[in-house]
Design a protein around this motif. Structure first.
Motif, PDB file in Angstrom:
ATOM      1  N   THR A 157       0.848  -1.191   0.000  1.00 55.36           N
ATOM      2  CA  THR A 157       0.000   0.000   0.000  1.00 55.36           C
ATOM      3  C   THR A 157       0.879   1.235   0.000  1.00 55.36           C
ATOM      4  O   THR A 157       1.999   1.211   0.520  1.00 55.36           O
ATOM      5  CB  THR A 157      -0.923   0.030   1.236  1.00 55.36           C
ATOM      6  OG1 THR A 157      -1.708   1.229   1.205  1.00 55.36           O
ATOM      7  CG2 THR A 157      -0.128  -0.009   2.515  1.00 55.36           C
ATOM      8  N   ASP A 158       0.386   2.292  -0.642  1.00 55.12           N
ATOM      9  CA  ASP A 158       1.127   3.553  -0.609  1.00 55.12           C
ATOM     10  C   ASP A 158       0.579   4.491   0.459  1.00 55.12           C
ATOM     11  O   ASP A 158       0.996   5.639   0.563  1.00 55.12           O
ATOM     12  CB  ASP A 158       1.086   4.235  -1.981  1.00 55.12           C
ATOM     13  CG  ASP A 158      -0.350   4.523  -2.444  1.00 55.12           C
ATOM     14  OD1 ASP A 158      -1.301   4.161  -1.713  1.00 55.12           O
ATOM     15  OD2 ASP A 158      -0.509   5.105  -3.536  1.00 55.12           O
ATOM     16  N   LYS A 159      -0.342   3.988   1.272  1.00 56.82           N
ATOM     17  CA  LYS A 159      -0.897   4.793   2.347  1.00 56.82           C
ATOM     18  C   LYS A 159       0.098   4.889   3.505  1.00 56.82           C
ATOM     19  O   LYS A 159       0.794   3.926   3.815  1.00 56.82           O
ATOM     20  CB  LYS A 159      -2.207   4.189   2.855  1.00 56.82           C
ATOM     21  CG  LYS A 159      -3.343   4.205   1.836  1.00 56.82           C
ATOM     22  CD  LYS A 159      -4.608   3.597   2.428  1.00 56.82           C
ATOM     23  CE  LYS A 159      -5.754   3.634   1.424  1.00 56.82           C
ATOM     24  NZ  LYS A 159      -6.988   3.006   1.976  1.00 56.82           N
ATOM     25  N   VAL A 160       0.154   6.061   4.110  1.00 52.73           N
ATOM     26  CA  VAL A 160       0.985   6.265   5.289  1.00 52.73           C
ATOM     27  C   VAL A 160       0.104   6.826   6.395  1.00 52.73           C
ATOM     28  O   VAL A 160      -0.600   7.821   6.191  1.00 52.73           O
ATOM     29  CB  VAL A 160       2.149   7.232   5.005  1.00 52.73           C
ATOM     30  CG1 VAL A 160       3.028   7.379   6.242  1.00 52.73           C
ATOM     31  CG2 VAL A 160       2.983   6.751   3.827  1.00 52.73           C
ATOM     32  N   LEU A 161       0.136   6.191   7.542  1.00 55.63           N
ATOM     33  CA  LEU A 161      -0.701   6.630   8.647  1.00 55.63           C
ATOM     34  C   LEU A 161      -0.228   7.976   9.179  1.00 55.63           C
ATOM     35  O   LEU A 161       0.963   8.292   9.162  1.00 55.63           O
ATOM     36  CB  LEU A 161      -0.674   5.600   9.766  1.00 55.63           C
ATOM     37  CG  LEU A 161      -1.169   4.200   9.391  1.00 55.63           C
ATOM     38  CD1 LEU A 161      -1.023   3.265  10.573  1.00 55.63           C
ATOM     39  CD2 LEU A 161      -2.614   4.245   8.928  1.00 55.63           C
ATOM     40  N   LEU A 162      -1.182   8.783   9.655  1.00 58.52           N
ATOM     41  CA  LEU A 162      -0.852  10.113  10.182  1.00 58.52           C
ATOM     42  C   LEU A 162       0.165  10.018  11.303  1.00 58.52           C
ATOM     43  O   LEU A 162       1.094  10.832  11.393  1.00 58.52           O
ATOM     44  CB  LEU A 162      -2.126  10.805  10.676  1.00 58.52           C
ATOM     45  CG  LEU A 162      -1.947  12.200  11.300  1.00 58.52           C
ATOM     46  CD1 LEU A 162      -1.336  13.162  10.286  1.00 58.52           C
ATOM     47  CD2 LEU A 162      -3.291  12.734  11.809  1.00 58.52           C
ATOM     48  N   HIS A 163       0.030   9.014  12.162  1.00 57.35           N
ATOM     49  CA  HIS A 163       0.969   8.839  13.274  1.00 57.35           C
ATOM     50  C   HIS A 163       2.393   8.656  12.754  1.00 57.35           C
ATOM     51  O   HIS A 163       3.351   9.211  13.301  1.00 57.35           O
ATOM     52  CB  HIS A 163       0.565   7.626  14.113  1.00 57.35           C
ATOM     53  CG  HIS A 163       1.527   7.303  15.213  1.00 57.35           C
ATOM     54  ND1 HIS A 163       2.626   6.469  15.015  1.00 57.35           N
ATOM     55  CD2 HIS A 163       1.600   7.701  16.503  1.00 57.35           C
ATOM     56  CE1 HIS A 163       3.308   6.369  16.126  1.00 57.35           C
ATOM     57  NE2 HIS A 163       2.715   7.097  17.058  1.00 57.35           N
ATOM     58  N   ASP A 164       2.551   7.883  11.672  1.00 55.50           N
ATOM     59  CA  ASP A 164       3.883   7.646  11.120  1.00 55.50           C
ATOM     60  C   ASP A 164       4.442   8.897  10.454  1.00 55.50           C
ATOM     61  O   ASP A 164       5.653   9.157  10.507  1.00 55.50           O
ATOM     62  CB  ASP A 164       3.832   6.499  10.111  1.00 55.50           C
ATOM     63  CG  ASP A 164       3.619   5.156  10.781  1.00 55.50           C
ATOM     64  OD1 ASP A 164       3.780   5.081  12.010  1.00 55.50           O
ATOM     65  OD2 ASP A 164       3.286   4.182  10.083  1.00 55.50           O
ATOM     66  N   VAL A 165       3.566   9.682   9.819  1.00 57.56           N
ATOM     67  CA  VAL A 165       4.007  10.936   9.209  1.00 57.56           C
ATOM     68  C   VAL A 165       4.511  11.890  10.290  1.00 57.56           C
ATOM     69  O   VAL A 165       5.563  12.527  10.145  1.00 57.56           O
ATOM     70  CB  VAL A 165       2.872  11.595   8.402  1.00 57.56           C
ATOM     71  CG1 VAL A 165       3.290  12.983   7.918  1.00 57.56           C
ATOM     72  CG2 VAL A 165       2.483  10.722   7.215  1.00 57.56           C
ATOM     73  N   LYS A 166       3.756  11.993  11.385  1.00 64.03           N
ATOM     74  CA  LYS A 166       4.176  12.859  12.494  1.00 64.03           C
ATOM     75  C   LYS A 166       5.508  12.392  13.069  1.00 64.03           C
ATOM     76  O   LYS A 166       6.374  13.212  13.385  1.00 64.03           O
ATOM     77  CB  LYS A 166       3.108  12.863  13.586  1.00 64.03           C
ATOM     78  CG  LYS A 166       1.827  13.598  13.206  1.00 64.03           C
ATOM     79  CD  LYS A 166       0.841  13.560  14.360  1.00 64.03           C
ATOM     80  CE  LYS A 166      -0.427  14.344  14.033  1.00 64.03           C
ATOM     81  NZ  LYS A 166      -1.405  14.289  15.146  1.00 64.03           N
TER      82      LYS A 166
END
Length: 229
Positions: free
Chosen positions: A92-101
């Motif tokens: 998946t190319d989705k990145v969770l908001l927690h991981d972005v932060k």
């Protein structure tokens, strides 16, 4: 998966893939991620993929923890396949908001550390704290305030906050009465420093050590300086 994803998210995604592959027999998932197993047992997990595992796992699914990197043949093979997975199509190319932060925090901290390390080593703040790592606060807000003022060098003993001269002078030594001066070298407080075991540089005295900081507080109280910080 994106390189921005955390190891925790990658482990959770691997389990999510395993339990959602159609199977005509009970599913047993073995993982060496104790943090993922702990999250699955939490009362109200917040990670979206952990929530998906709980929601989508068939009734005959078992997820068990096994120790990693200790010679378990199947786990060693799984680690090898996980490494080879970098060449496979992205799940998946989705990145969770927690991981972005987390990634943004990491980038800013690295930049901050780089800038801090390039500062003048003789500057007061750099002498107190050579890196940007977090320090532990004291239990008393009042005592923490005193320590913070000493660490920044802005005290009522060293500076006049309301009028000239801005820098206060030590009447004994006829020099700027900095926190470093009265904590480390001023002769009028030598007995108090010795009785409280304060020795060494300002970095040693104002370090991230609660026992030493307790001695600093006692020194200030014994010398009558506490209320003047």
């Amino acid at each position: 998966m994106s390189h921005l994803c955390s190891i925790f998210s990658a482990e959770a995604a691997a389990i999510l893939i395993a339990i959602t592959i159609p199977a005509d027999q009970p599913i047993l998932v073995l993982t060496d991620s104790a943090s993922v197993v702990s999250a699955l047992q939490a009362e109200s997990p917040v990670h979206p993929w952990i929530q998906d595992i709980i929601r989508l796992a068939p009734p005959n699914t078992t997820i068990a923890w096994i120790p990693g990197h200790c010679g378990v043949p199947g786990n060693t093979t799984a680690d090898r396949l996980a490494g080879a997975g970098h060449a496979a199509p992205m799940y998946t190319d989705k990145v969770l908001l927690h991981d972005v932060k987390r990634w943004i925090t990491k980038i800013f901290r690295e930049q901050w550390e780089t800038e801090w390390s390039q500062r003048d080593n003789t500057a007061y703040l750099h002498k107190i704290k050579p890196d940007t790592g977090p320090w532990t606060d004291l239990g008393s807000l009042r005592e923490q305030r005193v320590v913070s003022r000493l660490r920044t060098g802005h005290t009522r003993l060293s500076h006049s906050m309301g009028g000239p001269p801005f820098h206060r002078t030590c009447l004994i030594c006829n020099t700027h009465n900095t926190a470093e001066h009265f904590l480390c070298v001023c002769p009028q407080y030598e007995v108090h420093r010795a009785s409280n075991g304060l020795t060494g540089s300002i970095r040693n005295i104002l370090c991230n050590n609660t026992s030493i900081l307790a001695s600093v507080i006692r020194f200030l109280q014994d010398s009558g300086l506490y209320s003047q910080i």
